[in-house]
Enzyme design. Structure first.
Site, PDB file in Angstrom:
ATOM      1  N   THR A 113       0.840  -1.208   0.000  1.00 31.15           N
ATOM      2  CA  THR A 113       0.000   0.000   0.000  1.00 31.15           C
ATOM      3  C   THR A 113       0.877   1.261   0.000  1.00 31.15           C
ATOM      4  O   THR A 113       0.513   2.273  -0.583  1.00 31.15           O
ATOM      5  CB  THR A 113      -0.965   0.041   1.219  1.00 31.15           C
ATOM      6  OG1 THR A 113      -0.193  -0.094   2.405  1.00 31.15           O
ATOM      7  CG2 THR A 113      -2.002  -1.052   1.144  1.00 31.15           C
TER       8      THR A 113
ATOM      9  N   HIS B  21       0.065 -16.831  -5.091  1.00 28.74           N
ATOM     10  CA  HIS B  21      -1.115 -16.501  -5.896  1.00 28.74           C
ATOM     11  C   HIS B  21      -0.741 -16.076  -7.311  1.00 28.74           C
ATOM     12  O   HIS B  21      -1.498 -15.354  -7.964  1.00 28.74           O
ATOM     13  CB  HIS B  21      -1.933 -15.409  -5.187  1.00 28.74           C
ATOM     14  CG  HIS B  21      -2.502 -15.872  -3.873  1.00 28.74           C
ATOM     15  ND1 HIS B  21      -2.977 -15.038  -2.901  1.00 28.74           N
ATOM     16  CD2 HIS B  21      -2.658 -17.125  -3.372  1.00 28.74           C
ATOM     17  CE1 HIS B  21      -3.402 -15.749  -1.853  1.00 28.74           C
ATOM     18  NE2 HIS B  21      -3.205 -17.015  -2.120  1.00 28.74           N
TER      19      HIS B  21
ATOM     20  N   CYS C 121      -2.473 -18.252 -21.928  1.00 35.27           N
ATOM     21  CA  CYS C 121      -3.590 -18.813 -22.701  1.00 35.27           C
ATOM     22  C   CYS C 121      -4.067 -20.088 -22.013  1.00 35.27           C
ATOM     23  O   CYS C 121      -3.274 -20.980 -21.715  1.00 35.27           O
ATOM     24  CB  CYS C 121      -3.147 -19.112 -24.130  1.00 35.27           C
ATOM     25  SG  CYS C 121      -4.419 -20.013 -25.035  1.00 35.27           S
TER      26      CYS C 121
HETATM   27  P1  NAD Z   1      -5.731  -7.940   2.794  1.00 36.02           P
HETATM   28  O1  NAD Z   1      -6.234  -6.802   1.963  1.00 36.02           O
HETATM   29  O2  NAD Z   1      -6.720  -8.945   3.244  1.00 36.02           O
HETATM   30  O3  NAD Z   1      -5.040  -7.348   4.125  1.00 36.02           O
HETATM   31  C1  NAD Z   1      -4.064  -6.364   4.089  1.00 36.02           C
HETATM   32  C2  NAD Z   1      -3.696  -6.017   5.528  1.00 36.02           C
HETATM   33  O4  NAD Z   1      -2.588  -5.126   5.485  1.00 36.02           O
HETATM   34  C3  NAD Z   1      -4.809  -5.332   6.300  1.00 36.02           C
HETATM   35  O5  NAD Z   1      -5.018  -5.991   7.534  1.00 36.02           O
HETATM   36  C4  NAD Z   1      -4.287  -3.898   6.532  1.00 36.02           C
HETATM   37  O6  NAD Z   1      -4.604  -3.396   7.805  1.00 36.02           O
HETATM   38  C5  NAD Z   1      -2.795  -4.096   6.428  1.00 36.02           C
HETATM   39  N1  NAD Z   1      -2.045  -2.943   5.915  1.00 36.02           N
HETATM   40  C6  NAD Z   1      -2.408  -2.045   4.969  1.00 36.02           C
HETATM   41  N2  NAD Z   1      -1.406  -1.181   4.738  1.00 36.02           N
HETATM   42  C7  NAD Z   1      -0.388  -1.541   5.564  1.00 36.02           C
HETATM   43  C8  NAD Z   1       0.917  -1.033   5.793  1.00 36.02           C
HETATM   44  N3  NAD Z   1       1.392   0.031   5.129  1.00 36.02           N
HETATM   45  N4  NAD Z   1       1.690  -1.662   6.706  1.00 36.02           N
HETATM   46  C9  NAD Z   1       1.233  -2.726   7.427  1.00 36.02           C
HETATM   47  N5  NAD Z   1       0.002  -3.236   7.244  1.00 36.02           N
HETATM   48  C10 NAD Z   1      -0.795  -2.662   6.321  1.00 36.02           C
HETATM   49  O7  NAD Z   1      -4.513  -8.595   2.017  1.00 36.02           O
HETATM   50  P2  NAD Z   1      -3.866 -10.068   2.090  1.00 36.02           P
HETATM   51  O8  NAD Z   1      -3.834 -10.559   3.486  1.00 36.02           O
HETATM   52  O9  NAD Z   1      -2.621 -10.010   1.283  1.00 36.02           O
HETATM   53  O10 NAD Z   1      -4.878 -11.044   1.316  1.00 36.02           O
HETATM   54  C11 NAD Z   1      -5.659 -10.664   0.244  1.00 36.02           C
HETATM   55  C12 NAD Z   1      -5.334 -11.115  -1.167  1.00 36.02           C
HETATM   56  O11 NAD Z   1      -5.083  -9.904  -1.816  1.00 36.02           O
HETATM   57  C13 NAD Z   1      -4.137 -11.925  -1.476  1.00 36.02           C
HETATM   58  O12 NAD Z   1      -4.577 -13.090  -2.050  1.00 36.02           O
HETATM   59  C14 NAD Z   1      -3.382 -11.125  -2.582  1.00 36.02           C
HETATM   60  O13 NAD Z   1      -3.133 -11.972  -3.688  1.00 36.02           O
HETATM   61  C15 NAD Z   1      -4.306 -10.084  -3.006  1.00 36.02           C
HETATM   62  N6  NAD Z   1      -3.830  -8.731  -3.338  1.00 36.02           N
HETATM   63  C16 NAD Z   1      -2.558  -8.473  -3.777  1.00 36.02           C
HETATM   64  C17 NAD Z   1      -2.160  -7.181  -4.049  1.00 36.02           C
HETATM   65  C18 NAD Z   1      -0.751  -6.945  -4.517  1.00 36.02           C
HETATM   66  O14 NAD Z   1      -0.176  -7.802  -5.201  1.00 36.02           O
HETATM   67  N7  NAD Z   1      -0.148  -5.801  -4.160  1.00 36.02           N
HETATM   68  C19 NAD Z   1      -3.033  -6.104  -3.871  1.00 36.02           C
HETATM   69  C20 NAD Z   1      -4.342  -6.392  -3.421  1.00 36.02           C
HETATM   70  C21 NAD Z   1      -4.713  -7.700  -3.149  1.00 36.02           C
END
Ligand code: NAD
Length: 260
Positions: free
Chosen positions: A33, A128, A136
């Site tokens: 993020t 993932h 494809c």
């Molecule tokens: P999630 O969205 O469920 O959880 C993210 C967590 O990170 C939240 O609890 C949030 O509070 C915390 N968070 C947000 N910003 C933060 C920071 N700067 N520092 C510390 N913590 C922070 O994500 P997840 O657990 O990875 O699972 C969800 C699915 O999302 C996965 O399967 C993944 O493949 C996919 N995903 C990937 C991406 C990416 O590749 N960047 C982006 C979105 C979702």
């Protein structure tokens, strides 16, 4: 007071890193993020704007209209992020590799930022899949995502395979698909045999990925969770730091350098 607690936690994390030799990092969307890629479940996240039902493999294969919506959502939703850059947390992990302490990164992310930060491909286990390519579903040909997105921008709202005309799908794992078996079993093996596991930015609710820190903790590795919000696994951790992964990891690595 809060700053004092934070400082104490940073010190404790640095101490654990200094004494550990096989560190496994488990990363989730929260680590990215700070690179401008939204996570899935925080306010404004992907699932607050799109319906997970539209992202099943069954729907993607069976319904051309769903594929059309899908390719549109990929750019609007910020899932394709060719310009995103690694942040301080990614670079801290790259430094762990340089120090010879990194045993692996098991990531749920599909953004390729660990590799962009300098981590070796063979230490990154992408449970993932990744969004850097499309594949494809008929002949398995792979295309760089940037090329496919160029076709989409030029008006091809449902891009097809250039070799056989089959359905092209981003090379990430969708709901209803199995995780890549070799990547999963290697991740489980590393969780069983690491001496420390650091969770960075994951809500720890997506399975089987979320089993990785559980396996590490049951195998007597020190578990530390760095996440903005509490998780259901906080009780298994030696301690949790509820703060931003980039800030925590960069300050921790400063201490590690001093202590080492
Ligand atoms: P999630 O969205 O469920 O959880 C993210 C967590 O990170 C939240 O609890 C949030 O509070 C915390 N968070 C947000 N910003 C933060 C920071 N700067 N520092 C510390 N913590 C922070 O994500 P997840 O657990 O990875 O699972 C969800 C699915 O999302 C996965 O399967 C993944 O493949 C996919 N995903 C990937 C991406 C990416 O590749 N960047 C982006 C979105 C979702």
């Amino acid at each position: 007071m809060a700053e004092e607690i934070f400082e104490k936690d940073i010190n404790a994390l640095a101490d654990l890193i200094v004494k550990s030799e096989k560190i496994l990092v488990f990363s989730g969307a929260g680590i990215s993020t700070e690179s401008g890629i939204p996570d899935f479940r925080s306010p404004g996240g992907f699932w607050t704007r799109f319906d997970p039902e539209d992202f099943t493999i069954q729907k993607f294969i069976s319904d051309e209209n769903s594929r059309r919506k899908h390719w549109g959502a990929m750019t609007e939703g910020g899932l394709i992020t060719p310009d995103a850059k690694p942040n301080l947390a990614h670079y801290a992990i790259a430094e762990l590799e340089e120090m010879g302490k990194l045993y692996g990164i098991v990531t749920q992310n599909v953004d390729g930022l660990h590799q962009k930060a300098g981590n070796s491909e063979d230490l990154v286990f992408q449970l993932h899949g990744d969004m850097s390519h499309a594949r494809c579903l008929s002949c398995n040909d792979r295309y760089p995502m940037e090329e496919v997105m160029e076709w989409v921008k030029q008006g091809e709202d449902v891009p097809d395979c250039r070799s056989c005309g089959g359905i092209l799908k981003p090379d990430a794992v969708y709901f209803g698909e199995s995780l890549p078996m070799e990547v999963l079993s290697e991740s489980q093996y590393r969780a069983e045999t690491c001496d420390m596991c650091i969770v960075l930015g994951s809500s720890l609710v997506v399975y089987p990925a979320a089993n990785i820190p559980v396996i590490a903790s049951r195998s007597k590795a020190s578990l530390v969770i760095v996440n903005m919000e509490p998780t259901d696994m906080d009780h298994m951790a030696e301690f949790c730091i509820k703060s931003k992964a980039g800030e925590v990891m960069s300050r921790t690595m400063e201490k590690v350098r001093e202590k080492a």
